[in-house]
Write a protein that holds these residues in place. Structure first.
Motif, PDB file in Angstrom:
ATOM      1  N   SER A 182       0.832  -1.217   0.000  1.00 15.44           N
ATOM      2  CA  SER A 182       0.000   0.000   0.000  1.00 15.44           C
ATOM      3  C   SER A 182       0.858   1.256   0.000  1.00 15.44           C
ATOM      4  CB  SER A 182      -0.960   0.000   1.181  1.00 15.44           C
ATOM      5  OG  SER A 182      -0.249  -0.035   2.389  1.00 15.44           O
ATOM      6  N   GLY A 183       2.077   1.166   0.554  1.00 16.59           N
ATOM      7  CA  GLY A 183       2.978   2.320   0.517  1.00 16.59           C
ATOM      8  C   GLY A 183       3.270   2.706  -0.926  1.00 16.59           C
ATOM      9  N   ARG A 233       3.015   6.213  -2.871  1.00 17.63           N
ATOM     10  CA  ARG A 233       4.172   6.723  -3.613  1.00 17.63           C
ATOM     11  C   ARG A 233       3.782   7.011  -5.069  1.00 17.63           C
ATOM     12  NH1 ARG A 233       9.568   5.111  -1.450  1.00 17.63           N
ATOM     13  NH2 ARG A 233       9.234   4.457   0.697  1.00 17.63           N
ATOM     14  N   GLY A 268       9.176   8.570  -1.018  1.00 15.81           N
ATOM     15  CA  GLY A 268       8.624   8.160   0.275  1.00 15.81           C
ATOM     16  C   GLY A 268       8.164   9.376   1.057  1.00 15.81           C
ATOM     17  N   ALA A 287       5.073  10.686  -0.540  1.00 14.75           N
ATOM     18  CA  ALA A 287       3.956   9.786  -0.223  1.00 14.75           C
ATOM     19  C   ALA A 287       3.422  10.088   1.167  1.00 14.75           C
ATOM     20  CB  ALA A 287       4.412   8.331  -0.307  1.00 14.75           C
ATOM     21  N   SER A 288       4.318  10.326   2.085  1.00 12.71           N
ATOM     22  CA  SER A 288       3.906  10.597   3.458  1.00 12.71           C
ATOM     23  C   SER A 288       3.099  11.901   3.532  1.00 12.71           C
ATOM     24  CB  SER A 288       5.169  10.630   4.325  1.00 12.71           C
ATOM     25  OG  SER A 288       4.930  11.183   5.567  1.00 12.71           O
ATOM     26  N   ARG A 330      -7.124   9.283   1.484  1.00 13.03           N
ATOM     27  CA  ARG A 330      -7.037   7.929   2.049  1.00 13.03           C
ATOM     28  C   ARG A 330      -8.342   7.187   1.790  1.00 13.03           C
ATOM     29  NH1 ARG A 330      -2.446   7.461   5.065  1.00 13.03           N
ATOM     30  NH2 ARG A 330      -3.098   5.339   5.518  1.00 13.03           N
ATOM     31  N   GLY A 384       1.552  -2.217   5.024  1.00 15.05           N
ATOM     32  CA  GLY A 384       1.355  -0.770   5.112  1.00 15.05           C
ATOM     33  C   GLY A 384       1.425  -0.200   6.507  1.00 15.05           C
ATOM     34  N   ASP A 438      -1.862   1.046   7.934  1.00 14.41           N
ATOM     35  CA  ASP A 438      -3.214   0.965   8.490  1.00 14.41           C
ATOM     36  C   ASP A 438      -3.971  -0.224   7.914  1.00 14.41           C
ATOM     37  OD1 ASP A 438      -3.360   1.871   5.900  1.00 14.41           O
ATOM     38  OD2 ASP A 438      -4.931   3.347   6.289  1.00 14.41           O
ATOM     39  N   MET A 439      -3.230  -1.283   7.533  1.00  9.98           N
ATOM     40  CA  MET A 439      -3.891  -2.454   6.947  1.00  9.98           C
ATOM     41  C   MET A 439      -4.805  -3.116   7.980  1.00  9.98           C
ATOM     42  SD  MET A 439      -2.873  -2.484   3.842  1.00  9.98           S
ATOM     43  CE  MET A 439      -3.018  -0.741   4.001  1.00  9.98           C
ATOM     44  N   ARG A 473      17.511   0.480   5.283  1.00 10.83           N
ATOM     45  CA  ARG A 473      17.123   1.291   4.123  1.00 10.83           C
ATOM     46  C   ARG A 473      18.377   1.670   3.326  1.00 10.83           C
ATOM     47  NH1 ARG A 473      12.370   3.994   2.785  1.00 10.83           N
ATOM     48  NH2 ARG A 473      11.317   2.161   3.490  1.00 10.83           N
ATOM     49  N   ARG A 529       9.614  11.293   9.322  1.00 11.29           N
ATOM     50  CA  ARG A 529       8.468  10.645   8.668  1.00 11.29           C
ATOM     51  C   ARG A 529       7.644   9.858   9.699  1.00 11.29           C
ATOM     52  NH1 ARG A 529       8.577   6.869   4.100  1.00 11.29           N
ATOM     53  NH2 ARG A 529      10.708   7.467   3.609  1.00 11.29           N
ATOM     54  N   ASP A 532       3.734  10.298  10.328  1.00  7.10           N
ATOM     55  CA  ASP A 532       2.807   9.178  10.140  1.00  7.10           C
ATOM     56  C   ASP A 532       2.082   8.824  11.446  1.00  7.10           C
ATOM     57  OD1 ASP A 532       3.640   9.091   7.502  1.00  7.10           O
ATOM     58  OD2 ASP A 532       4.949   7.345   7.759  1.00  7.10           O
ATOM     59  N   ARG A 539      -0.527  12.066  12.507  1.00  2.00           N
ATOM     60  CA  ARG A 539      -1.566  12.648  11.639  1.00  2.00           C
ATOM     61  C   ARG A 539      -2.941  12.228  12.178  1.00  2.00           C
ATOM     62  NH1 ARG A 539       0.153   8.519   7.016  1.00  2.00           N
ATOM     63  NH2 ARG A 539      -0.994   6.722   7.775  1.00  2.00           N
TER      64      ARG A 539
HETATM   65  O1   DC Z   1       5.911   1.946   3.336  1.00  3.42           O
HETATM   66  P1   DC Z   1       6.378   3.114   2.474  1.00  3.42           P
HETATM   67  O2   DC Z   1       7.665   3.716   2.936  1.00  3.42           O
HETATM   68  O3   DC Z   1       6.426   2.739   1.016  1.00  3.42           O
HETATM   69  O4   DC Z   1       5.243   4.248   2.631  1.00  3.42           O
HETATM   70  C1   DC Z   1       5.433   5.547   2.140  1.00  3.42           C
HETATM   71  C2   DC Z   1       4.547   6.527   2.897  1.00  3.42           C
HETATM   72  O5   DC Z   1       3.185   6.257   2.585  1.00  3.42           O
HETATM   73  C3   DC Z   1       4.643   6.447   4.411  1.00  3.42           C
HETATM   74  O6   DC Z   1       5.520   7.410   4.939  1.00  3.42           O
HETATM   75  C4   DC Z   1       3.250   6.715   4.899  1.00  3.42           C
HETATM   76  C5   DC Z   1       2.369   6.406   3.739  1.00  3.42           C
HETATM   77  N1   DC Z   1       1.551   5.190   3.918  1.00  3.42           N
HETATM   78  C6   DC Z   1       0.376   5.326   4.605  1.00  3.42           C
HETATM   79  O7   DC Z   1       0.077   6.400   5.095  1.00  3.42           O
HETATM   80  N2   DC Z   1      -0.467   4.268   4.713  1.00  3.42           N
HETATM   81  C7   DC Z   1      -0.146   3.069   4.208  1.00  3.42           C
HETATM   82  N3   DC Z   1      -0.977   2.055   4.339  1.00  3.42           N
HETATM   83  C8   DC Z   1       1.103   2.905   3.536  1.00  3.42           C
HETATM   84  C9   DC Z   1       1.931   3.992   3.412  1.00  3.42           C
END
Ligand code: DC
Length: 225
Positions: free
Chosen positions: A37-38, A42, A98, A101-102, A111, A131, A133-134, A159, A182, A186, A189
């Motif tokens: 899901s990340g 992204r 990344g 995406a955040s 979302r 992810g 919030d799965m 990383r 980050r 995350d 929020r």
């Molecule tokens: O897992 P990742 O580094 O690829 O995720 C990138 C960003 O996406 C992360 O900083 C927060 C967001 N993200 C999110 O809010 N909810 C998810 N289910 C997956 C990622």
């Protein structure tokens, strides 16, 4: 005996906790579909940047969703993401993506708009979803929920190795500072913050390698499936 009813394995945690590699190896072991899901956040951030959309502008980001053309192909070690038909495996993994995406992921309506996109990945025989919030929001009824933790130092080292292996340049001190920032964004929020689901099994992967975490998680699934 494992039940044949399709089910979801949710794997959440911060960046660099090892959840991506773990999700890939669990999906392979169970022969399940995989949702990174990340990568979806992204890809949306990449699309926004491509079209010059400000990452703070939630209304404009929402307008991108009807034409959000993404797909994943299974590669040897990772899923290869495509955006508008173009292989973006390299750019999607950049730290800048990344971070973008955040920022995109802070917006509650974005979302919500991505919920259906993510839930569509759940098909027989089952899904491993990776992810933040799965287990809490996207698949609250997942049969298995894991939450991976690891110290920020270890996550930055992982990383770093990942980026170097991909032929990209990296600096550990910067990575660690970016990760801490980050994590902060995350976790704090309003929309679906990064927290373990109440019924998640929390695994600290700081001192475990991928094979050990995979064994632990698969063992738990097989015992309780
Ligand atoms: O897992 P990742 O580094 O690829 O995720 C990138 C960003 O996406 C992360 O900083 C927060 C967001 N993200 C999110 O809010 N909810 C998810 N289910 C997956 C990622």
């Amino acid at each position: 005996m494992m039940s044949r009813e399709p089910f979801v394995v949710a794997i959440d945690g911060p960046g660099g906790s090892g959840k991506g590699s773990l999700a890939f190896s669990i999906a392979r072991a169970l022969d399940f579909h995989l949702l990174d899901s990340g990568a979806i956040y992204r890809l949306l951030a990449l699309k926004a940047e491509k079209l010059g959309v400000d990452l703070d502008d939630e209304d404009k980001l929402l307008e991108l969703l009807p034409d959000f053309d993404i797909r994943f192909e299974t590669g040897a070690e990772l899923a290869i993401p495509y955006l508008d038909g173009e292989d973006v495996a390299q750019s999607v993994r950049l730290e800048s993506s990344g971070d973008a995406a955040s920022q995109v992921a802070r917006h509650g309506r974005v979302r919500k708009g991505l919920l259906a996109v993510q839930r569509a990945f759940f098909k027989p025989p089952g899904l491993v979803a990776d992810g933040r919030d799965m287990g809490t929001v996207v698949f609250p009824r997942a049969r298995f929920k894991f939450f991976l933790r690891a110290s920020v130092e270890i996550r930055a080292q992982r990383r770093y190795k990942q980026l170097i292996n991909m032929g990209l340049s990296a600096n550990i001190a910067h990575l660690q500072a970016d990760m801490a920032e980050r994590d902060e964004r995350d976790q704090n929020r309003n929309a679906s913050p990064l927290v373990p689901a109440e019924d998640a099994l929390v695994v600290d992967s700081s001192l475990l390698d991928l094979d050990q975490v995979t064994e632990l998680v698969l063992g738990h699934i097989k015992e309780n499936g």
